[in-house]
Design a protein around this motif. Sequence first.
Motif, PDB file in Angstrom:
ATOM      1  N   HIS A 136       0.838  -1.209   0.000  1.00  0.00           N
ATOM      2  CA  HIS A 136       0.000   0.000   0.000  1.00  0.00           C
ATOM      3  C   HIS A 136       0.873   1.259   0.000  1.00  0.00           C
ATOM      4  CE1 HIS A 136      -3.421   2.569   0.745  1.00  0.00           C
ATOM      5  NE2 HIS A 136      -2.846   3.049   1.839  1.00  0.00           N
TER       6      HIS A 136
ATOM      7  N   GLY B 148      -5.682   5.291   4.681  1.00  0.00           N
ATOM      8  CA  GLY B 148      -6.720   4.330   4.342  1.00  0.00           C
ATOM      9  C   GLY B 148      -6.427   2.927   4.827  1.00  0.00           C
ATOM     10  N   VAL B 149      -5.147   2.625   5.056  1.00  0.00           N
ATOM     11  CA  VAL B 149      -4.782   1.288   5.516  1.00  0.00           C
ATOM     12  C   VAL B 149      -5.366   1.013   6.901  1.00  0.00           C
ATOM     13  CG1 VAL B 149      -2.595   1.943   6.619  1.00  0.00           C
ATOM     14  CG2 VAL B 149      -2.859  -0.335   5.648  1.00  0.00           C
TER      15      VAL B 149
ATOM     16  N   HIS C  99      -8.267   1.856   7.888  1.00  0.00           N
ATOM     17  CA  HIS C  99      -9.656   1.449   7.675  1.00  0.00           C
ATOM     18  C   HIS C  99      -9.743   0.059   7.039  1.00  0.00           C
ATOM     19  CE1 HIS C  99     -11.208   5.516   8.595  1.00  0.00           C
ATOM     20  NE2 HIS C  99     -10.105   5.936   7.984  1.00  0.00           N
ATOM     21  N   HIS C 100      -8.850  -0.190   6.078  1.00  0.00           N
ATOM     22  CA  HIS C 100      -8.924  -1.450   5.351  1.00  0.00           C
ATOM     23  C   HIS C 100      -8.683  -2.645   6.270  1.00  0.00           C
ATOM     24  CE1 HIS C 100      -8.466  -4.241   1.942  1.00  0.00           C
ATOM     25  NE2 HIS C 100      -7.469  -4.764   2.639  1.00  0.00           N
TER      26      HIS C 100
ATOM     27  N   ASP D  56     -11.697  -4.012   7.931  1.00  0.00           N
ATOM     28  CA  ASP D  56     -12.821  -4.338   7.054  1.00  0.00           C
ATOM     29  C   ASP D  56     -13.756  -3.149   6.847  1.00  0.00           C
ATOM     30  OD1 ASP D  56     -14.258  -5.911   5.344  1.00  0.00           O
ATOM     31  OD2 ASP D  56     -15.398  -6.949   6.905  1.00  0.00           O
TER      32      ASP D  56
ATOM     33  N   HIS E 293     -14.049  -0.211   4.075  1.00  0.00           N
ATOM     34  CA  HIS E 293     -13.494   0.144   2.777  1.00  0.00           C
ATOM     35  C   HIS E 293     -14.073   1.436   2.211  1.00  0.00           C
ATOM     36  CE1 HIS E 293     -11.826  -3.877   3.012  1.00  0.00           C
ATOM     37  NE2 HIS E 293     -13.052  -4.326   3.242  1.00  0.00           N
TER      38      HIS E 293
ATOM     39  N   CYS F 130     -12.087   6.228   0.254  1.00  0.00           N
ATOM     40  CA  CYS F 130     -12.465   4.818   0.127  1.00  0.00           C
ATOM     41  C   CYS F 130     -11.281   4.032  -0.442  1.00  0.00           C
ATOM     42  CB  CYS F 130     -13.686   4.652  -0.771  1.00  0.00           C
ATOM     43  SG  CYS F 130     -13.423   5.215  -2.464  1.00  0.00           S
ATOM     44  N   CYS F 131     -11.325   2.710  -0.324  1.00  0.00           N
ATOM     45  CA  CYS F 131     -10.276   1.857  -0.880  1.00  0.00           C
ATOM     46  C   CYS F 131     -10.360   1.861  -2.407  1.00  0.00           C
ATOM     47  CB  CYS F 131     -10.421   0.432  -0.353  1.00  0.00           C
ATOM     48  SG  CYS F 131     -10.085   0.254   1.419  1.00  0.00           S
TER      49      CYS F 131
ATOM     50  N   HIS G 174      -9.306  -0.727  -4.301  1.00  0.00           N
ATOM     51  CA  HIS G 174      -9.390  -2.083  -4.838  1.00  0.00           C
ATOM     52  C   HIS G 174     -10.821  -2.421  -5.236  1.00  0.00           C
ATOM     53  CE1 HIS G 174     -11.270  -3.390  -1.095  1.00  0.00           C
ATOM     54  NE2 HIS G 174     -10.305  -2.763  -0.437  1.00  0.00           N
TER      55      HIS G 174
ATOM     56  N   GLN H  45     -11.271 -12.987   2.093  1.00  0.00           N
ATOM     57  CA  GLN H  45     -10.136 -12.497   2.881  1.00  0.00           C
ATOM     58  C   GLN H  45      -9.700 -13.572   3.869  1.00  0.00           C
ATOM     59  OE1 GLN H  45      -7.188 -11.074   3.818  1.00  0.00           O
ATOM     60  NE2 GLN H  45      -8.187  -9.252   3.011  1.00  0.00           N
TER      61      GLN H  45
ATOM     62  N   TRP I 201      -9.304  -9.821  10.353  1.00  0.00           N
ATOM     63  CA  TRP I 201      -9.436  -8.377  10.439  1.00  0.00           C
ATOM     64  C   TRP I 201      -9.010  -7.903  11.827  1.00  0.00           C
ATOM     65  CZ3 TRP I 201      -9.975  -6.460   5.827  1.00  0.00           C
ATOM     66  CH2 TRP I 201     -10.722  -7.126   4.858  1.00  0.00           C
TER      67      TRP I 201
END
Length: 300
Positions: A72, A92-93, A95-96, A99, A101, A107-108, A110, A118, A122
Amino acid sequence: MYADISAVVAGHCAQFRTYTTIEQDSRDIVHIVSVDKRETNRNSVIMEKECFIRWDCKKSEIQVWIKDIVNHFWYCSKHAVTEEQFKMMWVGVLHHVRDEHSWATGCCQHEPLEEGSQEKPWIKQGSAAHKALAGVVLDKRWLGLVKKFLNFRTTSDLESFQNHLLMYSSKRHAYTPFVYKTRTLLAAIDYNKHNRRLPARNLDGQKIYRRSYNKKSKSWSVYTMKEKKQYSYIPDLQRAILARRLGSVKGLPRKQNLRPADPRRLGLLALEQPPPTAELVSRHVSRGDLGNRDTEDLED
């Protein structure tokens, strides 16, 4: 982040030991592990080890995400244009990994994740692992260096070529300057001709993968195999060499003179001229010897 361990009573009489982790800049305590002596069979000697094991279990929650976090970072460095854009993408990492996004400020990037796709667990918001990760991601000193990462560059391809170069010029052999230069050029031609090979596929048309173990991270990964090299340029090189030889009006001299640009014209690698061999022999003393004295002198 740094940590230390303390005991309620010093020495072997300690009943409790506490392993404390603190964030360097904010000086906030992010995690505490306490161990009672009775939990280690009343053995105070191994209490410190037990504290570390329990702390390491929390750290392992982040460990499984390390590769994704590094990826990332490279993604942010490659696509961000300004410092603010980098910071928006970088946080953002946080948040990701729990779980989430899509959030208020972003927002993510991906594709939507399928249910159950996954494999990594988490990280819960507010947990010790999430607080520790936030302490690294939001570190003020780290964020102050963002401007150095905006010009995204990677030297992985150069490192790959340096390893490839050893196939043509092994460190176990000595070469003249002209031979070494020629081998380097051949390595570069080989690398460029095969740089864009397609992935190798099996009879079913599926990509072929190979496993690889990283001793540093102590983890397994896979990489895609590429099609075999064809070396179709070799006949062209041979024809060009032969044509140049046939078109030359001169024959090959029995003794090759040094070219004007040959580095050997600059002299030896040593800064001083070598003394006569006999002089070096007379001064030579092997390990364990006492110079030129005979063993009979030692007996006397």
